[in-house]
Structure formats: C-alpha cells, structure tokens
Design an enzyme around this catalytic site. Structure first.
Site, PDB file in Angstrom:
ATOM      1  NE  ARG A 234      -4.207  -1.560   0.066  1.00 12.28           N
ATOM      2  CZ  ARG A 234      -4.274  -2.621  -0.731  1.00 12.28           C
ATOM      3  NH1 ARG A 234      -3.302  -2.899  -1.572  1.00 12.28           N
ATOM      4  NH2 ARG A 234      -5.334  -3.412  -0.699  1.00 12.28           N
ATOM      5  CD  GLU A 263      -2.993   2.951  -5.273  1.00 11.81           C
ATOM      6  OE1 GLU A 263      -1.796   2.655  -5.124  1.00 11.81           O
ATOM      7  OE2 GLU A 263      -3.901   2.103  -5.432  1.00 11.81           O
ATOM      8  CG  HIS A 295      -3.087  -1.229  -6.784  1.00 13.42           C
ATOM      9  ND1 HIS A 295      -3.282  -0.512  -5.627  1.00 13.42           N
ATOM     10  CD2 HIS A 295      -3.241  -2.536  -6.434  1.00 13.42           C
ATOM     11  CE1 HIS A 295      -3.549  -1.341  -4.642  1.00 13.42           C
ATOM     12  NE2 HIS A 295      -3.523  -2.575  -5.102  1.00 13.42           N
TER      13      HIS A 295
HETATM   14  P1  NAI Z   1      -1.588 -11.055   5.287  1.00 12.75           P
HETATM   15  O1  NAI Z   1      -2.562 -10.468   6.230  1.00 12.75           O
HETATM   16  O2  NAI Z   1      -1.681 -12.498   4.951  1.00 12.75           O
HETATM   17  O3  NAI Z   1      -0.097 -10.788   5.827  1.00 12.75           O
HETATM   18  C1  NAI Z   1       0.323  -9.548   6.311  1.00 12.75           C
HETATM   19  C2  NAI Z   1       1.440  -9.812   7.297  1.00 12.75           C
HETATM   20  O4  NAI Z   1       1.991  -8.547   7.708  1.00 12.75           O
HETATM   21  C3  NAI Z   1       0.943 -10.503   8.608  1.00 12.75           C
HETATM   22  O5  NAI Z   1       1.729 -11.644   8.850  1.00 12.75           O
HETATM   23  C4  NAI Z   1       1.113  -9.434   9.667  1.00 12.75           C
HETATM   24  O6  NAI Z   1       1.428  -9.981  10.940  1.00 12.75           O
HETATM   25  C5  NAI Z   1       2.276  -8.645   9.092  1.00 12.75           C
HETATM   26  N1  NAI Z   1       2.474  -7.330   9.678  1.00 12.75           N
HETATM   27  C6  NAI Z   1       1.566  -6.506  10.273  1.00 12.75           C
HETATM   28  N2  NAI Z   1       2.192  -5.410  10.720  1.00 12.75           N
HETATM   29  C7  NAI Z   1       3.510  -5.519  10.417  1.00 12.75           C
HETATM   30  C8  NAI Z   1       4.651  -4.713  10.619  1.00 12.75           C
HETATM   31  N3  NAI Z   1       4.567  -3.543  11.256  1.00 12.75           N
HETATM   32  N4  NAI Z   1       5.836  -5.156  10.177  1.00 12.75           N
HETATM   33  C9  NAI Z   1       5.947  -6.350   9.558  1.00 12.75           C
HETATM   34  N5  NAI Z   1       4.898  -7.158   9.316  1.00 12.75           N
HETATM   35  C10 NAI Z   1       3.686  -6.752   9.740  1.00 12.75           C
HETATM   36  O7  NAI Z   1      -1.668 -10.163   3.975  1.00 12.75           O
HETATM   37  P2  NAI Z   1      -1.169 -10.555   2.508  1.00 12.75           P
HETATM   38  O8  NAI Z   1      -2.251 -11.262   1.772  1.00 12.75           O
HETATM   39  O9  NAI Z   1       0.167 -11.173   2.588  1.00 12.75           O
HETATM   40  O10 NAI Z   1      -1.063  -9.106   1.843  1.00 12.75           O
HETATM   41  C11 NAI Z   1      -0.114  -8.155   2.278  1.00 12.75           C
HETATM   42  C12 NAI Z   1      -0.509  -6.805   1.723  1.00 12.75           C
HETATM   43  O11 NAI Z   1      -0.349  -6.810   0.295  1.00 12.75           O
HETATM   44  C13 NAI Z   1      -1.998  -6.472   1.907  1.00 12.75           C
HETATM   45  O12 NAI Z   1      -2.269  -5.916   3.144  1.00 12.75           O
HETATM   46  C14 NAI Z   1      -2.267  -5.504   0.797  1.00 12.75           C
HETATM   47  O13 NAI Z   1      -2.067  -4.197   1.296  1.00 12.75           O
HETATM   48  C15 NAI Z   1      -1.199  -5.830  -0.248  1.00 12.75           C
HETATM   49  N6  NAI Z   1      -1.759  -6.319  -1.497  1.00 12.75           N
HETATM   50  C16 NAI Z   1      -1.438  -5.664  -2.647  1.00 12.75           C
HETATM   51  C17 NAI Z   1      -1.934  -6.079  -3.863  1.00 12.75           C
HETATM   52  C18 NAI Z   1      -1.568  -5.413  -5.158  1.00 12.75           C
HETATM   53  O14 NAI Z   1      -2.226  -5.645  -6.183  1.00 12.75           O
HETATM   54  N7  NAI Z   1      -0.539  -4.578  -5.204  1.00 12.75           N
HETATM   55  C19 NAI Z   1      -2.862  -7.215  -3.931  1.00 12.75           C
HETATM   56  C20 NAI Z   1      -3.084  -7.879  -2.666  1.00 12.75           C
HETATM   57  C21 NAI Z   1      -2.563  -7.428  -1.503  1.00 12.75           C
END
Ligand code: NAI
Length: 336
Positions: A234, A263, A295
């Site tokens: 993000r 964005e 994105h």
């Molecule tokens: P997820 O919820 O499975 O994993 C996120 C991880 O980040 C969790 O393990 C959480 O504990 C950790 N986390 C939380 N705060 C943190 C911090 N301060 N430092 C380090 N780690 C921390 O989410 P997922 O599916 O892996 O997605 C991650 C992010 O990717 C989403 O939140 C979304 O913003 C982004 N995303 C972007 C897309 C794109 O098209 N560019 C598409 C899908 C997701």
C-alpha cells in the site's frame, strides 16, 4: 442480492458476470469511485462492492446505512479503505477476499526486482530506438544477496519461497513470526537489523495506523546505500517525499512501486491526454531507476476469477445468515 459494484472496470464486469451465473445475484456495475459525492448511487442497494481506492469512511458509511446498505463487499485483501469500527457501530457487515492469489502479487514483485536490477525496462526502450549499447545497464547477481521481507503473511511467505530459489539470504520481520519459514538462509530479525543489512527491501505488510510511513526519513537513513526498495502493498507505507530525497542523494539505488500514496486520483485510468498535477508523482516518474506500475500486481486471470467467486460467495453467505469466514471485524484492524 442486489449489489452495486463501484469502480467497475471492463474486466470486473467480465469476471463477475461470468461467475455470477452460478450465484444469480442482481449486479449493477458503476464506474465512479465510491465517495461522499457518489454515495447516492448506492441508494436502495443492500450490498455495495468496492475496490482499493474507494473511500468507505465514516460519513460514507453513515450515508450507506441511511439508504439501506447492510453489507460492504471488498474485492480486495487489504481493508485500509474502510472504517471498520464505524461499520461495526452501524451494524454494516464487511467481508473481503483474504486470499485470491498470493502468487500474482509475489510474481509481480519478483518482476519488479529483476527489471530494476537488470534494467529490462530501459533496455526495452533503448532497443526500440536502435540503441544496443550496454552502458548504464549493469546489474548484480541476485544470488547471494540479502533480501529483507517485511511481513510474512500469505504474500510474504510466497516471496520467501521464490527468493530461496534464487539463493538469497533472507531477513524476515513480522510481529507474528512463522518460525517454520526460518532455516540456514532465512531468519527473523528486528526491523532495524533488516533495514541495515538488506540489499533489497520488499514490503508485504498491511497499511494500518502503525505501518503508515513505516519507511520514513529515519528508516531510510538506516538502509544500506544503494538499496533496492520495493512496495507492492500500500502506498502510504512509504513517506514518498522522503523517498524522493533519498533517490536524489542516491542513497536509494532503485525503487519499484506498484502502489502510491495518492494513487486514488491516478491509477486505473488512462490519463495520457491530461496534465498530471501531482508533482510528487511526476517527480518519481523522472528517475531512470524508478519503476512504477499502477496497482496491477493482483491482475491475473486466476486472481480475477477468485476475487469474483469469493466476493459473490460472501454475499450469498450473508443472505443465508451464515458466516463466510471472510468477515472483517474491528479486532482485525487493531491486529494489523
Ligand atoms: P496477510 O494479512 O496475509 O499478511 C500480512 C502480514 O503482515 C501478517 O503476517 C502481519 O502480521 C504482518 N504485519 C503486520 N504489521 C507488520 C509490521 N509492522 N511489520 C511487519 N509485518 C507486519 O496479507 P497478505 O495477503 O500477505 O497481503 C499483504 C498486503 O499486500 C496487503 O495488506 C495488501 O495491502 C497488499 N496487497 C497488494 C496487492 C496489489 O495488487 N498490489 C494485492 C493484494 C494485496
């Protein structure tokens, strides 16, 4: 269920209409982004479906509630665009698509890393002008380099798996570590150590009040000179202005972005015949060592199909008064 889909693009219409044959919901595709200005379009729809740049803040939620909306369907994994606490107060249910393809986002991330490293984007442009010189295209072996992975959830885990294959040394950081990921080539470390030791830093954590500007002036100063920074999560995880300063001093060696702080006014639209007035964004586009995609990391056939299937399933579960397992509750926001 009657559902208004905001920010609909042609590909949303195609994938949702195809999948909806099995569900039979009444879908209305709307092009505008959801905001206080456009919320009246949702009047009378019990279900409203939104994407990453729709604005689902407290005033919008109150207007939706007053006009009869009881369910907000996020066709995204991230849920930073919605005020979950306010939705809960109003009794509006919220469901998302927690996992539609961690592979799509990971593979795009790896694409950015390889393109920036080996300057494939520059070679492509040069070649089209008949310039086949290698000057300025020197890269480095990814093999043996240290990569810092911030966030080892669904996407971060796949990043770990793929970068292992490249022979990278991996430094992981997550408030909820998954110790099974650790090994000779991977270990969890404090954020400070990750920043100080990594040749490449890639962000895979959600946007929360705690992670906003996670990469700020202080974090940037800790990073190795010449570091490659990748953000496919993000936009607001980075303080973009501070990152631009670090690019100007060459402290950041290269930057790959699939997301940008502002964005919402730019991405998912063809602005090629318009004047872009966001000077921070246009400054980013001037650097030869910055690669911006709009994105699109999620954007694969498989992901679109899964997004539509899960979203329409979430609506069906709500109608049956059954849990879908994909509800977003205020506790999730606090956990991050
Ligand atoms: P997820 O919820 O499975 O994993 C996120 C991880 O980040 C969790 O393990 C959480 O504990 C950790 N986390 C939380 N705060 C943190 C911090 N301060 N430092 C380090 N780690 C921390 O989410 P997922 O599916 O892996 O997605 C991650 C992010 O990717 C989403 O939140 C979304 O913003 C982004 N995303 C972007 C897309 C794109 O098209 N560019 C598409 C899908 C997701």
């Amino acid at each position: 269920m009657r559902v208004a889909l905001f920010s609909s693009q042609r590909y949303d219409r195609d994938s949702f209409s195809f999948v909806n044959d099995a569900f039979g919901h009444d879908l209305v595709f709307l092009e505008p982004r959801l905001s206080q200005e456009s919320v009246a379009l949702a009047r009378g729809f019990p279900g409203v479906c939104v994407f990453v740049n729709d604005q689902v803040d407290a005033p919008v939620l109150r207007a939706l509630h007053d006009d009869g909306t009881r369910l907000v369907l996020l066709r995204s994994a991230g849920f930073n665009q919605i005020d979950i606490e306010e939705a809960a107060r109003l009794g509006i249910a919220v469901a998302r698509v927690p996992e539609y393809s961690p592979h799509a986002v990971t593979e795009h991330t790896i694409g950015l890393i390889l393109s920036l490293d080996r300057k494939i984007h520059r070679a492509f442009n040069r070649g089209r002008e008949g310039n086949f010189s290698l000057d300025g295209l020197l890269g480095f072996d990814l093999h043996g380099k240290t990569v810092g992975i911030v966030g080892t959830g669904r996407i971060g885990k796949v990043v770990v798996r793929i970068l292992r294959g490249f022979g990278c040394r991996l430094l992981l950081h997550d408030p909820f570590p998954d110790r099974a990921l650790e090994g000779d080539d991977a270990r969890y470390v404090a954020m400070e150590d990750l920043l100080e030791e990594s040749d490449v830093v890639t962000l895979h954590c959600p946007l929360t009040p705690q992670t906003r500007h996670l990469i700020d002036v202080v974090a940037l100063r800790r990073m190795k000179p010449g570091v490659m920074l990748i953000n496919t999560s993000r936009g607001p995880l980075l303080d973009t202005r501070a990152v631009i300063e670090a690019l100007k001093t060459r402290h950041i060696g290269s930057l790959g972005l699939d997301v940008y702080e502002e964005e919402g006014d730019l991405f998912f639209r063809d602005l090629s015949d318009q004047v872009i007035t966001d000077d921070v964004f246009t400054r980013l586009l001037t650097f030869p060592n910055v690669l911006v995609t709009s994105h699109q990391a999620f954007f694969t056939r498989e992901a679109l199909h899964n997004i539509a299937t899960t979203t329409l399933g979430n609506a069906a579960a709500f109608e049956r008064n059954e849990p879908s397992g994909n509800e977003v509750l205020p506790a999730a926001v606090r956990r991050g």
